[in-house]
Design an enzyme around this catalytic site. Structure first.
Site, PDB file in Angstrom:
ATOM      1  N   ASN A  48      49.619  49.285-102.517  1.00 36.44           N
ATOM      2  CA  ASN A  48      50.583  48.166-102.614  1.00 36.44           C
ATOM      3  C   ASN A  48      50.148  47.036-103.553  1.00 36.44           C
ATOM      4  O   ASN A  48      50.970  46.440-104.229  1.00 36.44           O
ATOM      5  CB  ASN A  48      50.969  47.644-101.232  1.00 36.44           C
ATOM      6  CG  ASN A  48      49.797  47.177-100.427  1.00 36.44           C
ATOM      7  OD1 ASN A  48      48.650  47.583-100.669  1.00 36.44           O
ATOM      8  ND2 ASN A  48      50.042  46.328 -99.456  1.00 36.44           N
ATOM      9  N   GLU A  60      40.374  46.549 -93.530  1.00 30.38           N
ATOM     10  CA  GLU A  60      41.556  45.684 -93.705  1.00 30.38           C
ATOM     11  C   GLU A  60      42.771  46.563 -93.455  1.00 30.38           C
ATOM     12  O   GLU A  60      43.104  47.416 -94.277  1.00 30.38           O
ATOM     13  CB  GLU A  60      41.588  45.114 -95.125  1.00 30.38           C
ATOM     14  CG  GLU A  60      40.420  44.220 -95.473  1.00 30.38           C
ATOM     15  CD  GLU A  60      40.399  42.926 -94.699  1.00 30.38           C
ATOM     16  OE1 GLU A  60      41.414  42.580 -94.064  1.00 30.38           O
ATOM     17  OE2 GLU A  60      39.358  42.264 -94.702  1.00 30.38           O
ATOM     18  N   CYS A 104      50.721  44.092 -96.157  1.00 29.11           N
ATOM     19  CA  CYS A 104      50.119  44.059 -94.821  1.00 29.11           C
ATOM     20  C   CYS A 104      50.412  42.718 -94.165  1.00 29.11           C
ATOM     21  O   CYS A 104      50.477  42.599 -92.956  1.00 29.11           O
ATOM     22  CB  CYS A 104      48.626  44.284 -94.925  1.00 29.11           C
ATOM     23  SG  CYS A 104      47.849  43.187 -96.115  1.00 29.11           S
ATOM     24  N   TRP A 127      39.890  36.652 -96.078  1.00 35.19           N
ATOM     25  CA  TRP A 127      41.053  37.461 -95.693  1.00 35.19           C
ATOM     26  C   TRP A 127      40.598  38.498 -94.681  1.00 35.19           C
ATOM     27  O   TRP A 127      39.564  39.138 -94.868  1.00 35.19           O
ATOM     28  CB  TRP A 127      41.605  38.169 -96.927  1.00 35.19           C
ATOM     29  CG  TRP A 127      42.839  38.972 -96.682  1.00 35.19           C
ATOM     30  CD1 TRP A 127      42.907  40.305 -96.447  1.00 35.19           C
ATOM     31  CD2 TRP A 127      44.177  38.489 -96.654  1.00 35.19           C
ATOM     32  NE1 TRP A 127      44.213  40.695 -96.269  1.00 35.19           N
ATOM     33  CE2 TRP A 127      45.010  39.589 -96.395  1.00 35.19           C
ATOM     34  CE3 TRP A 127      44.756  37.224 -96.821  1.00 35.19           C
ATOM     35  CZ2 TRP A 127      46.396  39.465 -96.304  1.00 35.19           C
ATOM     36  CZ3 TRP A 127      46.121  37.113 -96.726  1.00 35.19           C
ATOM     37  CH2 TRP A 127      46.939  38.227 -96.470  1.00 35.19           C
ATOM     38  N   GLU A 179      37.163  39.775 -96.041  1.00 36.01           N
ATOM     39  CA  GLU A 179      36.962  39.891 -97.480  1.00 36.01           C
ATOM     40  C   GLU A 179      37.144  38.510 -98.089  1.00 36.01           C
ATOM     41  O   GLU A 179      37.633  37.588 -97.444  1.00 36.01           O
ATOM     42  CB  GLU A 179      37.983  40.856 -98.083  1.00 36.01           C
ATOM     43  CG  GLU A 179      37.785  42.265 -97.583  1.00 36.01           C
ATOM     44  CD  GLU A 179      38.449  43.310 -98.453  1.00 36.01           C
ATOM     45  OE1 GLU A 179      39.688  43.406 -98.414  1.00 36.01           O
ATOM     46  OE2 GLU A 179      37.724  44.024 -99.171  1.00 36.01           O
TER      47      GLU A 179
HETATM   48  P1  NAD Z   1      46.708  54.859 -96.008  1.00 36.88           P
HETATM   49  O1  NAD Z   1      45.872  54.555 -94.827  1.00 36.88           O
HETATM   50  O2  NAD Z   1      47.556  56.060 -95.984  1.00 36.88           O
HETATM   51  O3  NAD Z   1      45.786  55.041 -97.299  1.00 36.88           O
HETATM   52  C1  NAD Z   1      44.932  54.017 -97.760  1.00 36.88           C
HETATM   53  C2  NAD Z   1      43.825  54.640 -98.596  1.00 36.88           C
HETATM   54  O4  NAD Z   1      42.982  55.413 -97.733  1.00 36.88           O
HETATM   55  C3  NAD Z   1      44.315  55.612 -99.667  1.00 36.88           C
HETATM   56  O5  NAD Z   1      43.478  55.521-100.788  1.00 36.88           O
HETATM   57  C4  NAD Z   1      44.163  56.973 -98.973  1.00 36.88           C
HETATM   58  O6  NAD Z   1      44.022  58.040 -99.880  1.00 36.88           O
HETATM   59  C5  NAD Z   1      42.887  56.758 -98.181  1.00 36.88           C
HETATM   60  N1  NAD Z   1      42.739  57.566 -96.963  1.00 36.88           N
HETATM   61  C6  NAD Z   1      43.710  58.106 -96.189  1.00 36.88           C
HETATM   62  N2  NAD Z   1      43.152  58.757 -95.140  1.00 36.88           N
HETATM   63  C7  NAD Z   1      41.810  58.594 -95.250  1.00 36.88           C
HETATM   64  C8  NAD Z   1      40.686  59.024 -94.475  1.00 36.88           C
HETATM   65  N3  NAD Z   1      40.831  59.757 -93.358  1.00 36.88           N
HETATM   66  N4  NAD Z   1      39.452  58.673 -94.871  1.00 36.88           N
HETATM   67  C9  NAD Z   1      39.263  57.915 -95.975  1.00 36.88           C
HETATM   68  N5  NAD Z   1      40.281  57.507 -96.769  1.00 36.88           N
HETATM   69  C10 NAD Z   1      41.548  57.837 -96.403  1.00 36.88           C
HETATM   70  O7  NAD Z   1      47.546  53.551 -96.305  1.00 36.88           O
HETATM   71  P2  NAD Z   1      48.645  53.328 -97.443  1.00 36.88           P
HETATM   72  O8  NAD Z   1      49.909  53.964 -97.007  1.00 36.88           O
HETATM   73  O9  NAD Z   1      48.087  53.707 -98.775  1.00 36.88           O
HETATM   74  O10 NAD Z   1      48.767  51.732 -97.434  1.00 36.88           O
HETATM   75  C11 NAD Z   1      49.573  51.063 -96.539  1.00 36.88           C
HETATM   76  C12 NAD Z   1      48.775  50.496 -95.390  1.00 36.88           C
HETATM   77  O11 NAD Z   1      47.724  49.665 -95.880  1.00 36.88           O
HETATM   78  C13 NAD Z   1      49.603  49.620 -94.493  1.00 36.88           C
HETATM   79  O12 NAD Z   1      49.358  49.907 -93.146  1.00 36.88           O
HETATM   80  C14 NAD Z   1      49.113  48.208 -94.839  1.00 36.88           C
HETATM   81  O13 NAD Z   1      49.295  47.283 -93.814  1.00 36.88           O
HETATM   82  C15 NAD Z   1      47.688  48.444 -95.162  1.00 36.88           C
HETATM   83  N6  NAD Z   1      47.148  47.354 -96.001  1.00 36.88           N
HETATM   84  C16 NAD Z   1      46.314  46.415 -95.425  1.00 36.88           C
HETATM   85  C17 NAD Z   1      45.846  45.353 -96.177  1.00 36.88           C
HETATM   86  C18 NAD Z   1      44.944  44.279 -95.567  1.00 36.88           C
HETATM   87  O14 NAD Z   1      44.321  43.532 -96.310  1.00 36.88           O
HETATM   88  N7  NAD Z   1      44.849  44.167 -94.250  1.00 36.88           N
HETATM   89  C19 NAD Z   1      46.207  45.246 -97.512  1.00 36.88           C
HETATM   90  C20 NAD Z   1      47.045  46.201 -98.055  1.00 36.88           C
HETATM   91  C21 NAD Z   1      47.512  47.263 -97.281  1.00 36.88           C
END
Ligand code: NAD
Length: 490
Positions: A163, A260, A294, A459, A470
């Site tokens: 995102n 995060e 997020c 954050w 972070e």
């Molecule tokens: P996701 O969890 O599907 O993937 C995030 C990343 O993790 C990707 O690079 C993915 O390939 C990798 N990944 C997936 N499964 C994994 C595993 N088992 N082990 C290691 N890596 C793995 O999330 P998404 O759909 O890409 O992003 C959306 C989510 O991210 C939302 O829930 C959002 O709230 C969260 N987010 C949080 C923050 C924050 O700062 N708190 C910021 C941005 C997004």
């Protein structure tokens, strides 16, 4: 980098960048990359194989002793240079974000500014004497002296979502390098082009080979990276579901983790609020980045006394949001990142409506939206407390509004979630603001401001929103181990 990213023909991005060399994978796994505004495929992202993941971690491990031993002022110069090169490359980085993610120009530009500011902040922190100086501890025994000091934790695995690709990446790489860690980055396979560009910029800045390495692919690559025994620290941003798996993998070797994760945050409009401001903050909080945040404040709580006035003004504002490809400066909202994400959001919306939630009003799509992954903003009024739209992170342009009568009720509604990332309060009363700041269960509370983020301000969330912080000094400390020494004083 060997690939021209802006060619009209499909490009193929390498599966790994290890010690400054790009590698292609002999495996057939690859993910199509799209232009989110047109829906057209623009390229492929190859996935790294197991040997490449291992080689990337070993390269970071080999580079660690020399990098950890560099003077912080040397690291500062390199981080400063990276910040300058990001600024110098603003046009290309902005264009790529607009192409891949469909971000409107102002959002794509903001991401570039944020990334540059983060490298600049950690460059400055490296030059502050107190950041790395050992601290003396007063002890009740004058025959010994006590000291606390911080050392780089080691090799860090950095895993980011799609995102805010370049931003989240900068939030991890800059403090990790400042602390003296070497890293292996795994970008999202859907938005990796900007990270490939960033890797090129870091090499151009003169980072020694092996200090930053890239492995590409999906969750399977992330999982192998987190399980590698030579990884000392994992910093992960993504969904709470994936974060749980990362934490389980980390537990095998007691790897340090920063997580995060998701959110389901609230924006509270008190009866004394400036309604125009509340509406502006509600639109930004729910629909910036097409709601794929997020920190989306997609649970909007409005005091009964101003509910009708707020809803009328909110409806006018939402209907005026220009949802279109990122061509003009008036575009306020771009597409979702992929067809799959749009399907996911629309399915959740349908489930919520099926369970009784009613759509109060929606925005509209510009005619230019065509085949892109667009979705108009949607506002749901008064969903039940157990409705999926009220309880689950939607990660798209869907906001819910509920009314309240007292501050206590607003706080209870806002806190009625296992997440705890952020909150926004709109009020003219400083005393009320103070109460909300302490009683809202959130890592960051904005009072009467948009979602301002500064590298100086940490954050991170409570509960299911994650572990650790972070940005800020704490962000750097999260890539260090706190250590102590006691020395005979005689
Ligand atoms: P996701 O969890 O599907 O993937 C995030 C990343 O993790 C990707 O690079 C993915 O390939 C990798 N990944 C997936 N499964 C994994 C595993 N088992 N082990 C290691 N890596 C793995 O999330 P998404 O759909 O890409 O992003 C959306 C989510 O991210 C939302 O829930 C959002 O709230 C969260 N987010 C949080 C923050 C924050 O700062 N708190 C910021 C941005 C997004």
């Amino acid at each position: 980098m060997t690939t021209h990213l802006t060619e009209s023909t499909l490009f193929t991005l390498p599966s790994a960048t290890i010690s400054g060399q790009t590698h292609h994978s002999s495996t057939t796994t690859k993910t199509p990359l799209h232009n989110a505004s047109t829906g057209a495929q623009i390229g492929w992202q190859e996935h790294a194989n197991s040997d490449q993941i291992d080689a990337a971690v070993r390269a970071a491990h080999t580079a660690l002793p020399a990098w950890r031993a560099t003077a912080p002022t040397t690291r500062a110069k390199l981080l400063k240079k990276i910040a300058e090169l990001i600024e110098a490359d603003r046009e290309r980085l902005t264009a790529m974000q607009m192409q891949v993610s469909g971000k409107p120009p102002f959002e794509a530009n903001l991401d570039v500014s944020d990334a540059a500011a983060t490298f600049d902040y950690y460059a400055n922190l490296c030059t502050e004497a107190t950041t790395f100086a050992p601290e003396q501890i007063k002890l009740p025994d004058d025959t010994v002296t006590g000291e606390r000091y911080y050392e780089a934790v080691g090799v860090a695995a950095l895993i980011v979502p799609w995102n805010f690709p370049m931003v989240t990446t900068a939030w991890k790489i800059a403090p990790a390098l400042a602390a003296g860690c070497t890293v292996v980055l795994k970008p999202s396979e859907f938005t990796s082009p900007v990270e490939h560009m960033l890797a090129g910029i870091m090499a151009e800045a003169g980072l020694p080979d092996g200090v930053v390495n890239l492995v590409n692919g999906g969750g399977e690559v992330g999982a192998q990276l987190t399980a590698h025994p030579l990884i000392d620290k994992i910093s992960f941003t993504g969904s709470t579901a994936s974060g749980k798996k990362v934490m389980q993998a980390a537990a095998q070797d007691m790897k340090r983790v920063t997580l995060e994760l998701g959110g389901k945050s609230a924006l509270i409009v008190r009866a004394d609020a400036d309604i125009d401001r509340a509406v502006t903050l509600a639109v930004g909080g729910a629909f910036a980045n097409a709601g794929q945040m997020c920190s989306a404040t997609a649970r909007i709580l409005v005091h009964d006394d101003v509910y009708r006035k707020f809803m009328a003004a909110f409806e006018t504002a939402v209907r005026a949001v220009v949802v279109a490809p990122p061509a003009g400066d008036d575009v306020a909202m771009g597409p979702l990142v992929s067809a799959a994400q749009r399907d996911r959001v629309q399915t959740l919306l349908a489930q919520g409506v099926e369970a009784g939630a009613s759509v109060a009003f929606s925005g509209r799509l510009d005619a230019a939206c065509g085949e892109g992954f667009f979705m108009a903003p949607v506002v749901v009024a008064e969903p039940a407390a157990d409705n999926v739209l009220w309880t689950e992170e939607v990660f798209g342009p869907v906001a819910c509004v509920k009314s309240f009568r007292t501050d206590e009720e607003a706080i209870a509604l806002a806190n009625d979630t296992r997440y705890g990332l952020v909150a926004t309060v709109v009020t003219a009363d400083p005393d009320a603001a103070r109460r909300f700041k302490t009683q809202l269960r959130a890592g960051l509370v904005w009072i009467n401001t948009p979602q301002l983020i500064f590298p100086q301000v940490c954050w991170g969330g409570l509960g299911l929103s994650g572990i650790g912080r972070e940005l800020g000094l704490a962000g750097l400390r999260s890539y260090q181990e706190l250590r102590h020494a006691i020395t005979d004083a005689s």
